[in-house]
Design a protein around this motif. Structure first.
Motif, PDB file in Angstrom:
ATOM      1  N   MET A   1       0.922  -1.241   0.133  1.00  0.00           N
ATOM      2  CA  MET A   1      -0.036  -0.135   0.087  1.00  0.00           C
ATOM      3  C   MET A   1       0.916   1.041   0.103  1.00  0.00           C
ATOM      4  SD  MET A   1      -3.025  -0.870   2.617  1.00  0.00           S
ATOM      5  CE  MET A   1      -4.214   0.292   2.057  1.00  0.00           C
ATOM      6  N   ASP A   2       0.395   2.183  -0.825  1.00  0.00           N
ATOM      7  CA  ASP A   2       1.108   3.385  -1.080  1.00  0.00           C
ATOM      8  C   ASP A   2       0.578   4.640  -0.108  1.00  0.00           C
ATOM      9  OD1 ASP A   2       3.334   2.335  -2.487  1.00  0.00           O
ATOM     10  OD2 ASP A   2       2.081   2.390  -4.216  1.00  0.00           O
ATOM     11  N   SER A   3      -0.610   4.657  -0.218  1.00  0.00           N
ATOM     12  CA  SER A   3      -1.152   5.776   0.619  1.00  0.00           C
ATOM     13  C   SER A   3      -1.015   6.121   2.048  1.00  0.00           C
ATOM     14  CB  SER A   3      -2.844   5.746   0.299  1.00  0.00           C
ATOM     15  OG  SER A   3      -3.441   4.689   1.118  1.00  0.00           O
ATOM     16  N   LEU A   4      -0.616   4.971   2.537  1.00  0.00           N
ATOM     17  CA  LEU A   4      -0.315   5.121   4.210  1.00  0.00           C
ATOM     18  C   LEU A   4       1.111   5.701   4.491  1.00  0.00           C
ATOM     19  CD1 LEU A   4      -2.503   2.256   5.501  1.00  0.00           C
ATOM     20  CD2 LEU A   4      -2.909   4.687   5.503  1.00  0.00           C
ATOM     21  N   GLY A   5       1.965   5.888   3.333  1.00  0.00           N
ATOM     22  CA  GLY A   5       3.323   6.294   3.449  1.00  0.00           C
ATOM     23  C   GLY A   5       4.266   5.064   3.976  1.00  0.00           C
ATOM     24  N   SER A   6       5.272   5.164   4.582  1.00  0.00           N
ATOM     25  CA  SER A   6       6.176   4.364   4.837  1.00  0.00           C
ATOM     26  C   SER A   6       6.171   3.930   6.414  1.00  0.00           C
ATOM     27  CB  SER A   6       7.699   4.742   4.520  1.00  0.00           C
ATOM     28  OG  SER A   6       8.031   6.000   5.049  1.00  0.00           O
ATOM     29  N   TYR A   8       4.117   2.193   7.899  1.00  0.00           N
ATOM     30  CA  TYR A   8       2.675   2.270   8.440  1.00  0.00           C
ATOM     31  C   TYR A   8       2.366   0.748   9.405  1.00  0.00           C
ATOM     32  CZ  TYR A   8       0.730  -1.009   4.983  1.00  0.00           C
ATOM     33  OH  TYR A   8       0.547  -1.864   4.055  1.00  0.00           O
ATOM     34  N   ARG A   9       1.571   1.166  10.459  1.00  0.00           N
ATOM     35  CA  ARG A   9       1.354  -0.166  11.391  1.00  0.00           C
ATOM     36  C   ARG A   9      -0.228  -0.638  10.968  1.00  0.00           C
ATOM     37  NH1 ARG A   9       4.839  -0.697  15.499  1.00  0.00           N
ATOM     38  NH2 ARG A   9       6.441   0.876  15.804  1.00  0.00           N
ATOM     39  N   ALA A  10      -0.222  -1.988  10.828  1.00  0.00           N
ATOM     40  CA  ALA A  10      -1.464  -2.617  10.538  1.00  0.00           C
ATOM     41  C   ALA A  10      -1.978  -3.617  11.588  1.00  0.00           C
ATOM     42  CB  ALA A  10      -1.513  -3.152   9.183  1.00  0.00           C
ATOM     43  N   VAL A  11      -3.286  -3.621  11.560  1.00  0.00           N
ATOM     44  CA  VAL A  11      -3.885  -4.662  12.766  1.00  0.00           C
ATOM     45  C   VAL A  11      -4.846  -5.479  11.721  1.00  0.00           C
ATOM     46  CG1 VAL A  11      -5.447  -5.174  14.772  1.00  0.00           C
ATOM     47  CG2 VAL A  11      -3.854  -3.191  14.561  1.00  0.00           C
ATOM     48  N   VAL A  12      -4.907  -6.812  11.999  1.00  0.00           N
ATOM     49  CA  VAL A  12      -5.741  -7.557  11.389  1.00  0.00           C
ATOM     50  C   VAL A  12      -6.667  -8.544  12.437  1.00  0.00           C
ATOM     51  CG1 VAL A  12      -6.251  -9.473   9.619  1.00  0.00           C
ATOM     52  CG2 VAL A  12      -4.538  -7.920   9.212  1.00  0.00           C
ATOM     53  N   ILE A  13      -7.527  -8.522  12.469  1.00  0.00           N
ATOM     54  CA  ILE A  13      -8.578  -9.251  13.345  1.00  0.00           C
ATOM     55  C   ILE A  13      -9.204 -10.319  12.510  1.00  0.00           C
ATOM     56  CG2 ILE A  13     -10.350  -9.058  15.069  1.00  0.00           C
ATOM     57  CD1 ILE A  13      -9.037  -5.675  14.036  1.00  0.00           C
ATOM     58  N   GLY A  14      -9.079 -11.506  13.119  1.00  0.00           N
ATOM     59  CA  GLY A  14      -9.556 -12.551  12.298  1.00  0.00           C
ATOM     60  C   GLY A  14      -8.545 -13.149  11.709  1.00  0.00           C
ATOM     61  N   GLU A  25      -0.306 -12.056   5.215  1.00  0.00           N
ATOM     62  CA  GLU A  25       0.600 -12.542   4.368  1.00  0.00           C
ATOM     63  C   GLU A  25       0.932 -11.253   3.712  1.00  0.00           C
ATOM     64  OE1 GLU A  25       3.865 -14.934   3.103  1.00  0.00           O
ATOM     65  OE2 GLU A  25       2.477 -15.093   4.890  1.00  0.00           O
ATOM     66  N   HIS A  26      -0.173 -10.748   2.806  1.00  0.00           N
ATOM     67  CA  HIS A  26       0.203  -9.622   1.788  1.00  0.00           C
ATOM     68  C   HIS A  26       0.679  -8.544   2.901  1.00  0.00           C
ATOM     69  CE1 HIS A  26      -1.189 -10.397  -1.926  1.00  0.00           C
ATOM     70  NE2 HIS A  26      -2.306 -11.332  -1.341  1.00  0.00           N
ATOM     71  N   LEU A  27       0.540  -7.911   3.885  1.00  0.00           N
ATOM     72  CA  LEU A  27       0.782  -7.023   4.782  1.00  0.00           C
ATOM     73  C   LEU A  27       2.286  -7.157   5.032  1.00  0.00           C
ATOM     74  CD1 LEU A  27      -2.478  -6.011   6.708  1.00  0.00           C
ATOM     75  CD2 LEU A  27      -1.285  -4.743   4.852  1.00  0.00           C
ATOM     76  N   ARG A  28       2.680  -8.297   5.476  1.00  0.00           N
ATOM     77  CA  ARG A  28       4.239  -8.515   5.922  1.00  0.00           C
ATOM     78  C   ARG A  28       4.969  -8.643   4.745  1.00  0.00           C
ATOM     79  NH1 ARG A  28       2.746 -13.501  10.232  1.00  0.00           N
ATOM     80  NH2 ARG A  28       2.307 -11.992  12.340  1.00  0.00           N
ATOM     81  N   ASN A  29       4.412  -8.851   3.500  1.00  0.00           N
ATOM     82  CA  ASN A  29       5.289  -8.717   2.369  1.00  0.00           C
ATOM     83  C   ASN A  29       5.371  -7.223   1.783  1.00  0.00           C
ATOM     84  OD1 ASN A  29       6.083 -11.574   2.258  1.00  0.00           O
ATOM     85  ND2 ASN A  29       4.340 -11.945   1.331  1.00  0.00           N
ATOM     86  N   ASP A  30       4.764  -6.286   2.328  1.00  0.00           N
ATOM     87  CA  ASP A  30       4.712  -4.964   1.766  1.00  0.00           C
ATOM     88  C   ASP A  30       5.766  -4.340   2.469  1.00  0.00           C
ATOM     89  OD1 ASP A  30       4.044  -2.485   1.134  1.00  0.00           O
ATOM     90  OD2 ASP A  30       2.208  -2.436   1.922  1.00  0.00           O
ATOM     91  N   PRO A  31       6.625  -3.802   1.625  1.00  0.00           N
ATOM     92  CA  PRO A  31       7.732  -2.846   2.186  1.00  0.00           C
ATOM     93  C   PRO A  31       7.554  -1.721   2.829  1.00  0.00           C
ATOM     94  CG  PRO A  31       7.870  -2.997  -0.298  1.00  0.00           C
ATOM     95  CD  PRO A  31       6.816  -3.956   0.047  1.00  0.00           C
ATOM     96  N   ASN A  32       6.241  -1.269   2.501  1.00  0.00           N
ATOM     97  CA  ASN A  32       5.880   0.048   3.316  1.00  0.00           C
ATOM     98  C   ASN A  32       5.096  -0.254   4.734  1.00  0.00           C
ATOM     99  OD1 ASN A  32       6.702   1.875   1.334  1.00  0.00           O
ATOM    100  ND2 ASN A  32       4.585   1.593   0.256  1.00  0.00           N
ATOM    101  N   CYS A  33       5.096  -1.480   4.751  1.00  0.00           N
ATOM    102  CA  CYS A  33       4.371  -1.917   6.117  1.00  0.00           C
ATOM    103  C   CYS A  33       5.431  -2.133   7.362  1.00  0.00           C
ATOM    104  CB  CYS A  33       3.615  -3.027   6.186  1.00  0.00           C
ATOM    105  SG  CYS A  33       2.582  -3.252   7.567  1.00  0.00           S
TER     106      CYS A  33
END
Length: 234
Positions: A1-6, A8-14, A25-33
């Protein structure tokens, strides 16, 4: 994802469900995350969305890990409940089963909004998204049936819309979104996939939904979108 900048921190519930795992998996592979917190009933700490104490405890744990989280994805939901499939007609309504569906599909996300949105940044772009279902659309209902599942997802959509209206005052760059992932090859859809015109892999659906979220503008907060980015009617 690009819109959240470099970073960024993400939470997935479920995070242990088919789509939840794919999001993680996608988020962990995102260099911006910069960080991904994967929460479920089996995580540490565990989270059970129908228990407010559990949700509050998970929120406290997240706050200790970081004061702010930029992306929150609710990938919870239930369709078949303790062996009970969606009703085909009104005569099949079981109030206990219906209440359980509302607890997971509507009240649970409401509790997540209550306890997790204070962790969203107030001065920069952030996103809260929850998985819904096309059958939750009142305007799109042409076939009837599935009363409890339809109604609980319609309630979820209203909760998200209401949250978007309230939070636009305190979080001016927040996007709240209700997402329709399509028919995905997960345990939730397994008994019903044979009639679907198209079945998506969790990996593809998660990727498309993240792309949709990445492209949403602040003015679109509180709306309902499918995995192709099309706005759906409530």
């Amino acid at each position: 994802m690009d819109s959240l900048g470099s970073s960024y921190r993400a939470v997935v519930i479920g995070a242990t469900g088919g789509l939840g795992q794919a999001f993680v998996e996608h988020l962990r592979n995102d260099p911006n995350c910069g960080d991904v917190a994967a929460l479920s009933r089996n995580s540490e700490p565990p989270i059970d969305v129908i228990s407010e104490a559990s949700v509050a405890s998970a929120a406290a744990w997240l706050r200790e890990r970081s004061a702010e989280w930029d992306l929150m994805i609710d990938a919870t939901g239930v369709l078949t409940i303790e062996g009970h499939r969606p009703e085909k007609r009104l005569s099949e309504i079981d109030p206990a089963v219906m209440a359980r569906g509302f607890a997971v599909n509507a009240i649970g996300p409401a509790l997540l909004l209550k306890h997790l949105t204070p962790l969203l940044p107030r001065t920069r772009r952030c996103i809260f998204a929850s998985l819904s279902a096309r059958v939750g659309s009142i305007e799109d209902n042409r076939l009837g049936g599935w009363v409890s599942y339809r109604a609980s997802n319609a309630a979820l959509n209203q909760i998200l819309r209401t949250a978007a209206v309230e939070l636009r005052i305190s979080h001016r760059q927040l996007v709240v979104a209700s997402l329709q992932p399509g028919t995905v090859a997960t345990r939730l859809s397994a008994p019903y996939r044979s009639r679907a015109p198209e079945v998506l892999t969790p990996e593809y659906a998660a990727c498309r939904l993240l792309e949709v979220l990445d492209g949403l503008e602040r003015e679109q907060s509180g709306e309902f979108f499918d995995y192709e980015g099309q706005r759906l009617p409530f």
